[in-house]
Scaffold this motif. Structure first.
Motif, PDB file in Angstrom:
ATOM      1  N   LEU A   6      39.632  44.549  44.223  1.00 10.49           N
ATOM      2  CA  LEU A   6      39.340  43.343  44.987  1.00 10.49           C
ATOM      3  C   LEU A   6      40.503  42.359  44.992  1.00 10.49           C
ATOM      4  O   LEU A   6      40.803  41.756  46.030  1.00 10.49           O
ATOM      5  CB  LEU A   6      38.081  42.656  44.438  1.00 10.49           C
ATOM      6  N   LEU A   7      41.151  42.174  43.852  1.00  6.24           N
ATOM      7  CA  LEU A   7      42.268  41.230  43.797  1.00  6.24           C
ATOM      8  C   LEU A   7      43.412  41.687  44.702  1.00  6.24           C
ATOM      9  O   LEU A   7      44.020  40.870  45.411  1.00  6.24           O
ATOM     10  CB  LEU A   7      42.757  41.079  42.357  1.00  6.24           C
ATOM     11  N   LYS A   8      43.690  42.975  44.711  1.00  2.00           N
ATOM     12  CA  LYS A   8      44.747  43.515  45.566  1.00  2.00           C
ATOM     13  C   LYS A   8      44.397  43.325  47.039  1.00  2.00           C
ATOM     14  O   LYS A   8      45.244  42.897  47.839  1.00  2.00           O
ATOM     15  CB  LYS A   8      44.948  44.996  45.260  1.00  2.00           C
ATOM     16  N   VAL A   9      43.160  43.619  47.400  1.00  6.30           N
ATOM     17  CA  VAL A   9      42.734  43.461  48.792  1.00  6.30           C
ATOM     18  C   VAL A   9      42.739  41.990  49.185  1.00  6.30           C
ATOM     19  O   VAL A   9      43.189  41.614  50.277  1.00  6.30           O
ATOM     20  CB  VAL A   9      41.324  44.066  48.996  1.00  6.30           C
ATOM     21  N   PHE A  10      42.268  41.132  48.280  1.00  5.33           N
ATOM     22  CA  PHE A  10      42.290  39.688  48.526  1.00  5.33           C
ATOM     23  C   PHE A  10      43.719  39.207  48.787  1.00  5.33           C
ATOM     24  O   PHE A  10      43.989  38.477  49.744  1.00  5.33           O
ATOM     25  CB  PHE A  10      41.709  38.948  47.318  1.00  5.33           C
ATOM     26  N   PRO A 290      36.849  39.074  56.313  1.00  3.08           N
ATOM     27  CA  PRO A 290      36.555  40.505  56.440  1.00  3.08           C
ATOM     28  C   PRO A 290      36.168  41.141  55.108  1.00  3.08           C
ATOM     29  O   PRO A 290      35.299  42.025  55.068  1.00  3.08           O
ATOM     30  CB  PRO A 290      37.876  41.095  56.964  1.00  3.08           C
ATOM     31  N   VAL A 291      36.801  40.699  54.016  1.00  2.72           N
ATOM     32  CA  VAL A 291      36.528  41.286  52.705  1.00  2.72           C
ATOM     33  C   VAL A 291      35.129  40.908  52.231  1.00  2.72           C
ATOM     34  O   VAL A 291      34.348  41.757  51.771  1.00  2.72           O
ATOM     35  CB  VAL A 291      37.583  40.841  51.676  1.00  2.72           C
ATOM     36  N   ILE A 292      34.787  39.619  52.355  1.00  4.51           N
ATOM     37  CA  ILE A 292      33.454  39.180  51.928  1.00  4.51           C
ATOM     38  C   ILE A 292      32.380  39.810  52.793  1.00  4.51           C
ATOM     39  O   ILE A 292      31.337  40.267  52.288  1.00  4.51           O
ATOM     40  CB  ILE A 292      33.354  37.643  51.975  1.00  4.51           C
ATOM     41  N   SER A 293      32.586  39.865  54.116  1.00  3.49           N
ATOM     42  CA  SER A 293      31.587  40.467  55.005  1.00  3.49           C
ATOM     43  C   SER A 293      31.379  41.941  54.680  1.00  3.49           C
ATOM     44  O   SER A 293      30.251  42.446  54.700  1.00  3.49           O
ATOM     45  CB  SER A 293      32.010  40.312  56.468  1.00  3.49           C
ATOM     46  N   SER A 294      32.477  42.647  54.366  1.00  2.00           N
ATOM     47  CA  SER A 294      32.368  44.055  54.002  1.00  2.00           C
ATOM     48  C   SER A 294      31.612  44.230  52.688  1.00  2.00           C
ATOM     49  O   SER A 294      30.739  45.106  52.569  1.00  2.00           O
ATOM     50  CB  SER A 294      33.770  44.667  53.895  1.00  2.00           C
ATOM     51  N   ILE A 307      35.589  37.264  45.333  1.00  2.00           N
ATOM     52  CA  ILE A 307      36.570  36.899  46.346  1.00  2.00           C
ATOM     53  C   ILE A 307      36.561  35.388  46.592  1.00  2.00           C
ATOM     54  O   ILE A 307      37.617  34.756  46.744  1.00  2.00           O
ATOM     55  CB  ILE A 307      36.301  37.657  47.659  1.00  2.00           C
ATOM     56  N   LEU A 308      35.382  34.787  46.610  1.00  4.03           N
ATOM     57  CA  LEU A 308      35.280  33.334  46.770  1.00  4.03           C
ATOM     58  C   LEU A 308      36.010  32.625  45.637  1.00  4.03           C
ATOM     59  O   LEU A 308      36.747  31.653  45.865  1.00  4.03           O
ATOM     60  CB  LEU A 308      33.812  32.911  46.804  1.00  4.03           C
ATOM     61  N   ARG A 309      35.838  33.110  44.414  1.00  5.17           N
ATOM     62  CA  ARG A 309      36.485  32.476  43.263  1.00  5.17           C
ATOM     63  C   ARG A 309      38.007  32.566  43.379  1.00  5.17           C
ATOM     64  O   ARG A 309      38.719  31.581  43.130  1.00  5.17           O
ATOM     65  CB  ARG A 309      36.004  33.147  41.970  1.00  5.17           C
ATOM     66  N   TYR A 310      38.512  33.715  43.774  1.00  2.12           N
ATOM     67  CA  TYR A 310      39.955  33.849  43.976  1.00  2.12           C
ATOM     68  C   TYR A 310      40.461  32.844  45.016  1.00  2.12           C
ATOM     69  O   TYR A 310      41.514  32.219  44.849  1.00  2.12           O
ATOM     70  CB  TYR A 310      40.289  35.263  44.465  1.00  2.12           C
TER      71      TYR A 310
END
Length: 439
Positions: A6-10, A290-294, A307-310
């Motif tokens: 997730l961090l990498k995608v974020f 897109p990441v959160i929706s996925s 993702i929100l926290r990042y």
């Protein structure tokens, strides 16, 4: 998508989208710089009077693009490809209808509109030219926003970034060429801005020519439930952009009464710098969508919260850096746009910069939290945050505080509003269920 990725995608989506949004915000910032050099304070005031209409056009495109992109991403993560393509087709239909209205206004109503926006004899001609050309290019602005959002949600954030940066760099180059060597004045500035989305679309075109896209127009009925869902999920994006235009209109009117055209020109410096700062926050917000929706569509609610926290951590670091730079370099920043070395403009702008941007941390929080709600199909809290910061609180704050404290009150309206809305947004984030479905 595994949690350890997730961090990498974020980082990938947010960094690419922030770069693209900063470039996109340079549409107007480049105009501001070159107009200030070529046409002085009168040209800067004329530009600032016409900018709100650009906000409405840009916001309408984002509403359809972000709302449609959110629904598209959720359907794709659930394996519902036909429904995803129907969303794109319906979104394109709505985009064409709204763009046609803006185009018609450009053909027949630019003069009366610019009068309503507060143009006087000194600024009318330049404002009318700028406004008319912006309206005539509205279909290109809106199509560009629609495609950028869907391309990003289709797993190609690099292309979305390249298109935004390419369009914006072309705007900067054409601004200079049209306004100085060719001496085209305000028309040159707005023509460069209007051609930018055309170039951006051209950069994206190989993606469709080579058929790398998984979304396409299909022969299907126009389903008003789908359109309602797109508009409902995308409405916060429109409110965010449109509210910027409305705030500029109201602030222009208040400042005209307090400091005249010089005050409006000084506010133009602040408003256009604000576009860049807000673009950074919007870039973070659009990058996480897109990441959160996925994550949400596949049932991983914990991943969505991660993702929100990042995003909030990155936003906080950016905000501290931005305000520190403004405090340290406010005179130099104002001087960049003060081509005539107007001492009154310089004094008003420097004071305004230091007060106005105390609200940037809270504005970033509100934008990102609103996008989180949108990305998880919770339009009601997203719309609440957007409406409060866009209309309900900032407009009365501007009138009340300007009456009580003059220009200091005008500059204070923005941070006061964002602080109050941030408290409300935090309460909604903590206590509101985030499982509602877009209407």
């Amino acid at each position: 998508m595994r949690n350890e990725n997730l961090l990498k995608v974020f980082g990938k989506y947010v960094s690419l989208n922030v770069l693209g949004m900063i470039a996109l915000s340079c549409y107007i910032l480049a105009d501001t710089y070159f107009v200030s050099k070529a046409l002085g304070a009168a040209g800067l005031a004329a530009l600032n009077l016409a900018i709100p209409v650009y906000n409405f056009i840009h916001g309408s495109g984002l509403m359809i693009g972000m709302g449609g992109g959110t629904k598209f991403s959720i359907f794709k993560s659930q394996g519902k490809d036909p429904a995803a393509n129907q969303i794109f087709t319906n979104a394109a239909f709505v985009m064409i209808c709204i763009a046609a209205v803006f185009f018609a206004l450009g053909l027949f109503a630019s003069g009366p509109l610019v009068r309503l926006l507060g143009a006087n004899e000194q600024t009318y001609d330049m404002s009318r030219i700028y406004l008319q050309v912006i309206l005539l290019f509205a279909p290109m602005f809106m199509l560009n926003n629609l495609l950028l959002c869907f391309v990003r949600n289709d797993g190609a954030p690099q292309l979305s970034m390249a298109a935004m940066i390419g369009g914006s760099l072309s705007n900067v180059v054409l601004d200079y060429v049209f306004m100085f060597p060719l001496n085209m004045g305000i028309f040159g500035a707005v023509l460069a801005t209007g051609l930018a989305p055309v170039i951006s679309i051209a950069i994206m075109s190989p993606f469709f020519i080579k058929k790398k896209n998984s979304f396409r127009l299909t022969r299907c009925s126009i389903v008003f439930k789908n359109i309602g869902g797109v508009l409902s999920c995308g409405l916060p994006s429109l409110i965010t952009e449109a509210s910027s235009g409305i705030v500029i209109i109201v602030f222009n009117m208040i400042i005209l009464g307090l400091e005249g055209n010089t005050g409006v020109a000084a506010y133009g410096v602040i408003a256009n710098l604000s576009l860049v700062v807000i673009a950074i926050y919007t870039g973070i917000a659009q990058g996480i969508q897109p990441v959160i929706s996925s994550q949400y569509g596949s049932g991983n609610r914990a991943g969505a919260k991660t993702i929100l926290r990042y995003a909030l951590i990155v936003m906080s670091v950016v905000s501290v850096a931005v305000y520190g730079a403004i405090v340290l370099f406010a005179p130099e920043i104002a001087g960049i746009f003060n081509g005539e070395n107007n001492s009154l403009l310089q004094t008003i702008a420097v004071t305004g910069l230091k007060i106005y941007f105390t609200g940037c941390l809270f504005a970033g929080f509100n934008i990102i939290v609103s996008m989180y709600f949108t990305s998880t199909e919770s339009p009601a809290p997203a719309q609440t945050v957007s409406i409060l910061r866009g209309f309900v609180l900032i407009l009365p704050s501007a009138f009340i505080l300007s009456y009580a404290a003059g220009m200091t009150g005008v500059w204070s309206a923005f941070p006061v509003t964002e602080v109050v809305v941030a408290v409300i947004a935090l309460i909604l984030l903590l206590f509101t269920g985030r499982t509602a479905t877009c209407a």
